[in-house]
Design an enzyme around this catalytic site. Structure first.
Site, short mmCIF file in Angstrom:
data_model
loop_
_atom_site.label_atom_id
_atom_site.label_comp_id
_atom_site.label_asym_id
_atom_site.label_seq_id
_atom_site.Cartn_x
_atom_site.Cartn_y
_atom_site.Cartn_z
N ASN A 83 11.91 14.00 -1.72
CA ASN A 83 11.63 14.75 -2.94
C ASN A 83 11.42 16.22 -2.59
OD1 ASN A 83 8.64 15.31 -2.61
ND2 ASN A 83 8.68 13.08 -2.43
N LYS A 133 -7.46 5.02 -9.95
CA LYS A 133 -7.58 5.15 -8.49
C LYS A 133 -9.02 5.52 -8.06
CE LYS A 133 -2.76 6.61 -8.12
NZ LYS A 133 -1.72 7.23 -7.30
N1 CTP Z 1 -0.24 8.82 -3.90
C1 CTP Z 1 -0.48 8.18 -2.72
N2 CTP Z 1 0.35 7.19 -2.28
C2 CTP Z 1 1.43 6.82 -3.01
C3 CTP Z 1 1.69 7.48 -4.23
C4 CTP Z 1 0.84 8.48 -4.64
O1 CTP Z 1 -1.46 8.51 -2.05
N3 CTP Z 1 2.23 5.86 -2.57
C5 CTP Z 1 -1.16 9.88 -4.38
C6 CTP Z 1 -0.55 11.27 -4.37
O2 CTP Z 1 -0.82 11.94 -3.17
C7 CTP Z 1 -1.24 11.91 -5.56
C8 CTP Z 1 -1.38 10.78 -6.52
O3 CTP Z 1 -1.46 9.62 -5.72
O4 CTP Z 1 -2.53 12.38 -5.25
C9 CTP Z 1 -0.21 10.73 -7.45
O5 CTP Z 1 -0.19 9.54 -8.10
P1 CTP Z 1 1.14 8.81 -8.60
O6 CTP Z 1 0.67 7.56 -9.21
O7 CTP Z 1 2.16 8.76 -7.55
O8 CTP Z 1 1.59 9.79 -9.70
P2 CTP Z 1 2.85 10.66 -9.89
O9 CTP Z 1 3.81 10.50 -8.74
O10 CTP Z 1 2.37 12.02 -10.18
O11 CTP Z 1 3.49 10.11 -11.19
P3 CTP Z 1 3.81 8.65 -11.73
O12 CTP Z 1 2.66 8.38 -12.63
O13 CTP Z 1 5.08 8.85 -12.43
O14 CTP Z 1 3.90 7.73 -10.56
#
Ligand code: CTP
Length: 409
Positions: A211, A346
């Site tokens: 990304n 979370k």
């Molecule tokens: N995060 C993480 N591990 C993952 C995915 C995300 O630690 N596998 C953390 C990212 O570092 C960030 C937050 O979780 O702090 C983002 O959450 P995420 O649910 O991934 O949200 P987005 O990617 O912003 O959007 P979506 O809701 O579309 O997934």
């Protein structure tokens, strides 16, 4: 090495009738327990003699890059390194312009460019100069970079005009400096884990799913926290950035590697800032060999099977145990509501929510506009440089750590 334990304030004095008030400021700061080192522009020395500042501070006064041949080649960087805070008071339109544009023509501008210390600027000038669009733009530039501007007062000016432009009250400037000094150590001893950058999930030995995250915000937060005394472990995906100063940096490539490195640092951490853009999905069976183009245009294309990666931050939320957790959210709609879902889902203390639909901001840019969302409030910030945003995030982190429910007091 430091000669004593006093914090060092670098006081930049520029050529303006209010330069004499910098003497009072120097005295006030010395009384508050600071070591004050004065840097004067050439023009400032026409209003007040360096000997006055020398007597008030008990420290040598620097006036030029070239005065002392023995020191000349290192002076600007040595002063810049010593500073815990740089305050420019009074700051003329000329010096504000120089600092805003990153010029290094004199010792003060060079020091401002070279220092990592927070900058406090107390302007003093004629009302028309203060209101001029050029000055407005320069002040806005400094503010967006995180400088603290102590607004001038209104009243009768030295030139006879009446309006804004009079140097702020010395006590107000001293207080702004003291706030910055306190901030400079407010994360002392805090063990902080920062995740940053993208992850790359291999499809085959040369291709991957990735990304556009540049890592800039997370690196800026790691560096700012280290500057403020935190012991920072930065777990970073692939970026083009150098390791930030003063942090232990662990470089990883995939989400699984980031997970393992983050969990190791998490065990000893008081707080986490998860700014990494971790891939949510990865190829289920990456090919050992480079995938070949199909033999002909008619050959059906094999679909790429994907599987979920572990949510690193959610896992840390489940094992939170009093730690402060700050997450990021990249949202394109219902920014606050979606951020709050992440906050509760979370078990986070704060979500830095990014509206990714704002053109020209966010990923890969040097600026961001975010909303800080916690359980009870949503603070919409103006467009800020990533460094200025890092300062705000560290302010909130320090406040959360100081709150009674946090593990560290
Ligand atoms: N995060 C993480 N591990 C993952 C995915 C995300 O630690 N596998 C953390 C990212 O570092 C960030 C937050 O979780 O702090 C983002 O959450 P995420 O649910 O991934 O949200 P987005 O990617 O912003 O959007 P979506 O809701 O579309 O997934």
């Amino acid at each position: 090495m430091r000669r004593d334990d006093r914090p060092t304030v670098l006081l930049g004095v520029t050529g303006c009738i209010a330069a004499y008030k910098a003497c009072e400021l120097a005295r006030a700061l010395v009384r508050e327990g600071a070591r004050v080192k004065v840097v004067m522009t050439e023009a400032a020395t026409r209003f007040v003699g360096p000997a006055t500042f020398r007597a008030l501070t008990g420290e040598p006064v620097a006036t030029t890059l070239w005065a002392d041949p023995a020191d000349a080649n290192v002076f600007h960087t040595s002063l810049a390194e010593e500073a815990d805070v740089l305050v420019v008071a009074p700051a003329t339109a000329n010096t504000i312009a120089r600092i805003a544009h990153g010029e290094a023509g004199d010792l003060l501008a060079t020091t401002a460019l070279a220092t990592e210390a927070p900058l406090v600027v107390a302007p003093a000038m004629n009302v028309h100069m203060w209101r001029d669009e050029a000055t407005r733009a320069n002040v806005a530039t400094l503010r967006a970079r995180g400088a603290v501007i102590v607004e001038p007062d209104s009243g009768e000016l030295a030139c006879g005009d009446v309006g804004e432009g009079r140097l702020a009250d010395v006590r107000t400037i001293a207080d702004a400096v003291l706030v910055e000094l306190a901030r400079a150590r407010d994360l002392a001893g805090v063990r902080l884990l920062v995740t940053a950058g993208p992850t790359f999930e291999p499809i085959d030995p040369v291709r991957f799913i990735g990304n556009r995250s540049s890592g800039k915000t997370g690196y800026a937060i790691a560096e700012e926290a280290a500057r403020r005394g935190a012991r920072v472990t930065l777990v970073s995906g692939p970026t083009a950035l150098p390791d930030p100063f003063g942090c232990a940096t662990v470089r990883v490539t995939t989400a699984a590697e980031m997970h393992a490195a983050a969990l190791e640092a998490f065990a000893d951490a008081d707080a986490v800032v998860a700014s990494a853009a971790v891939a949510d999905l990865r190829p289920a069976e990456p090919s050992e060999h480079k995938l070949k183009k199909a033999a002909s245009a008619d050959t059906p294309v094999e679909p790429l099977a994907l599987e979920r990666t572990a949510d690193i931050l959610a896992g840390m939320g489940a094992a939170k145990d009093g730690r402060v957790l700050i997450g990021f959210a990249a949202e394109s709609r219902d920014v606050i509501a979606s951020a709050r879902e992440k906050l509760t889902g979370k078990q986070l203390d704060l979500v830095v929510a990014n509206d990714i639909t704002v053109p020209g901001l966010g990923f890969a840019s040097d600026e961001n506009r975010v909303t800080l969302v916690d359980a009870t409030s949503a603070e919409e910030l103006p467009v800020l440089s990533k460094r200025a945003l890092a300062r705000v995030v560290c302010d909130r982190l320090a406040a959360l750590l100081a709150a009674p429910s946090a593990k560290t007091g």
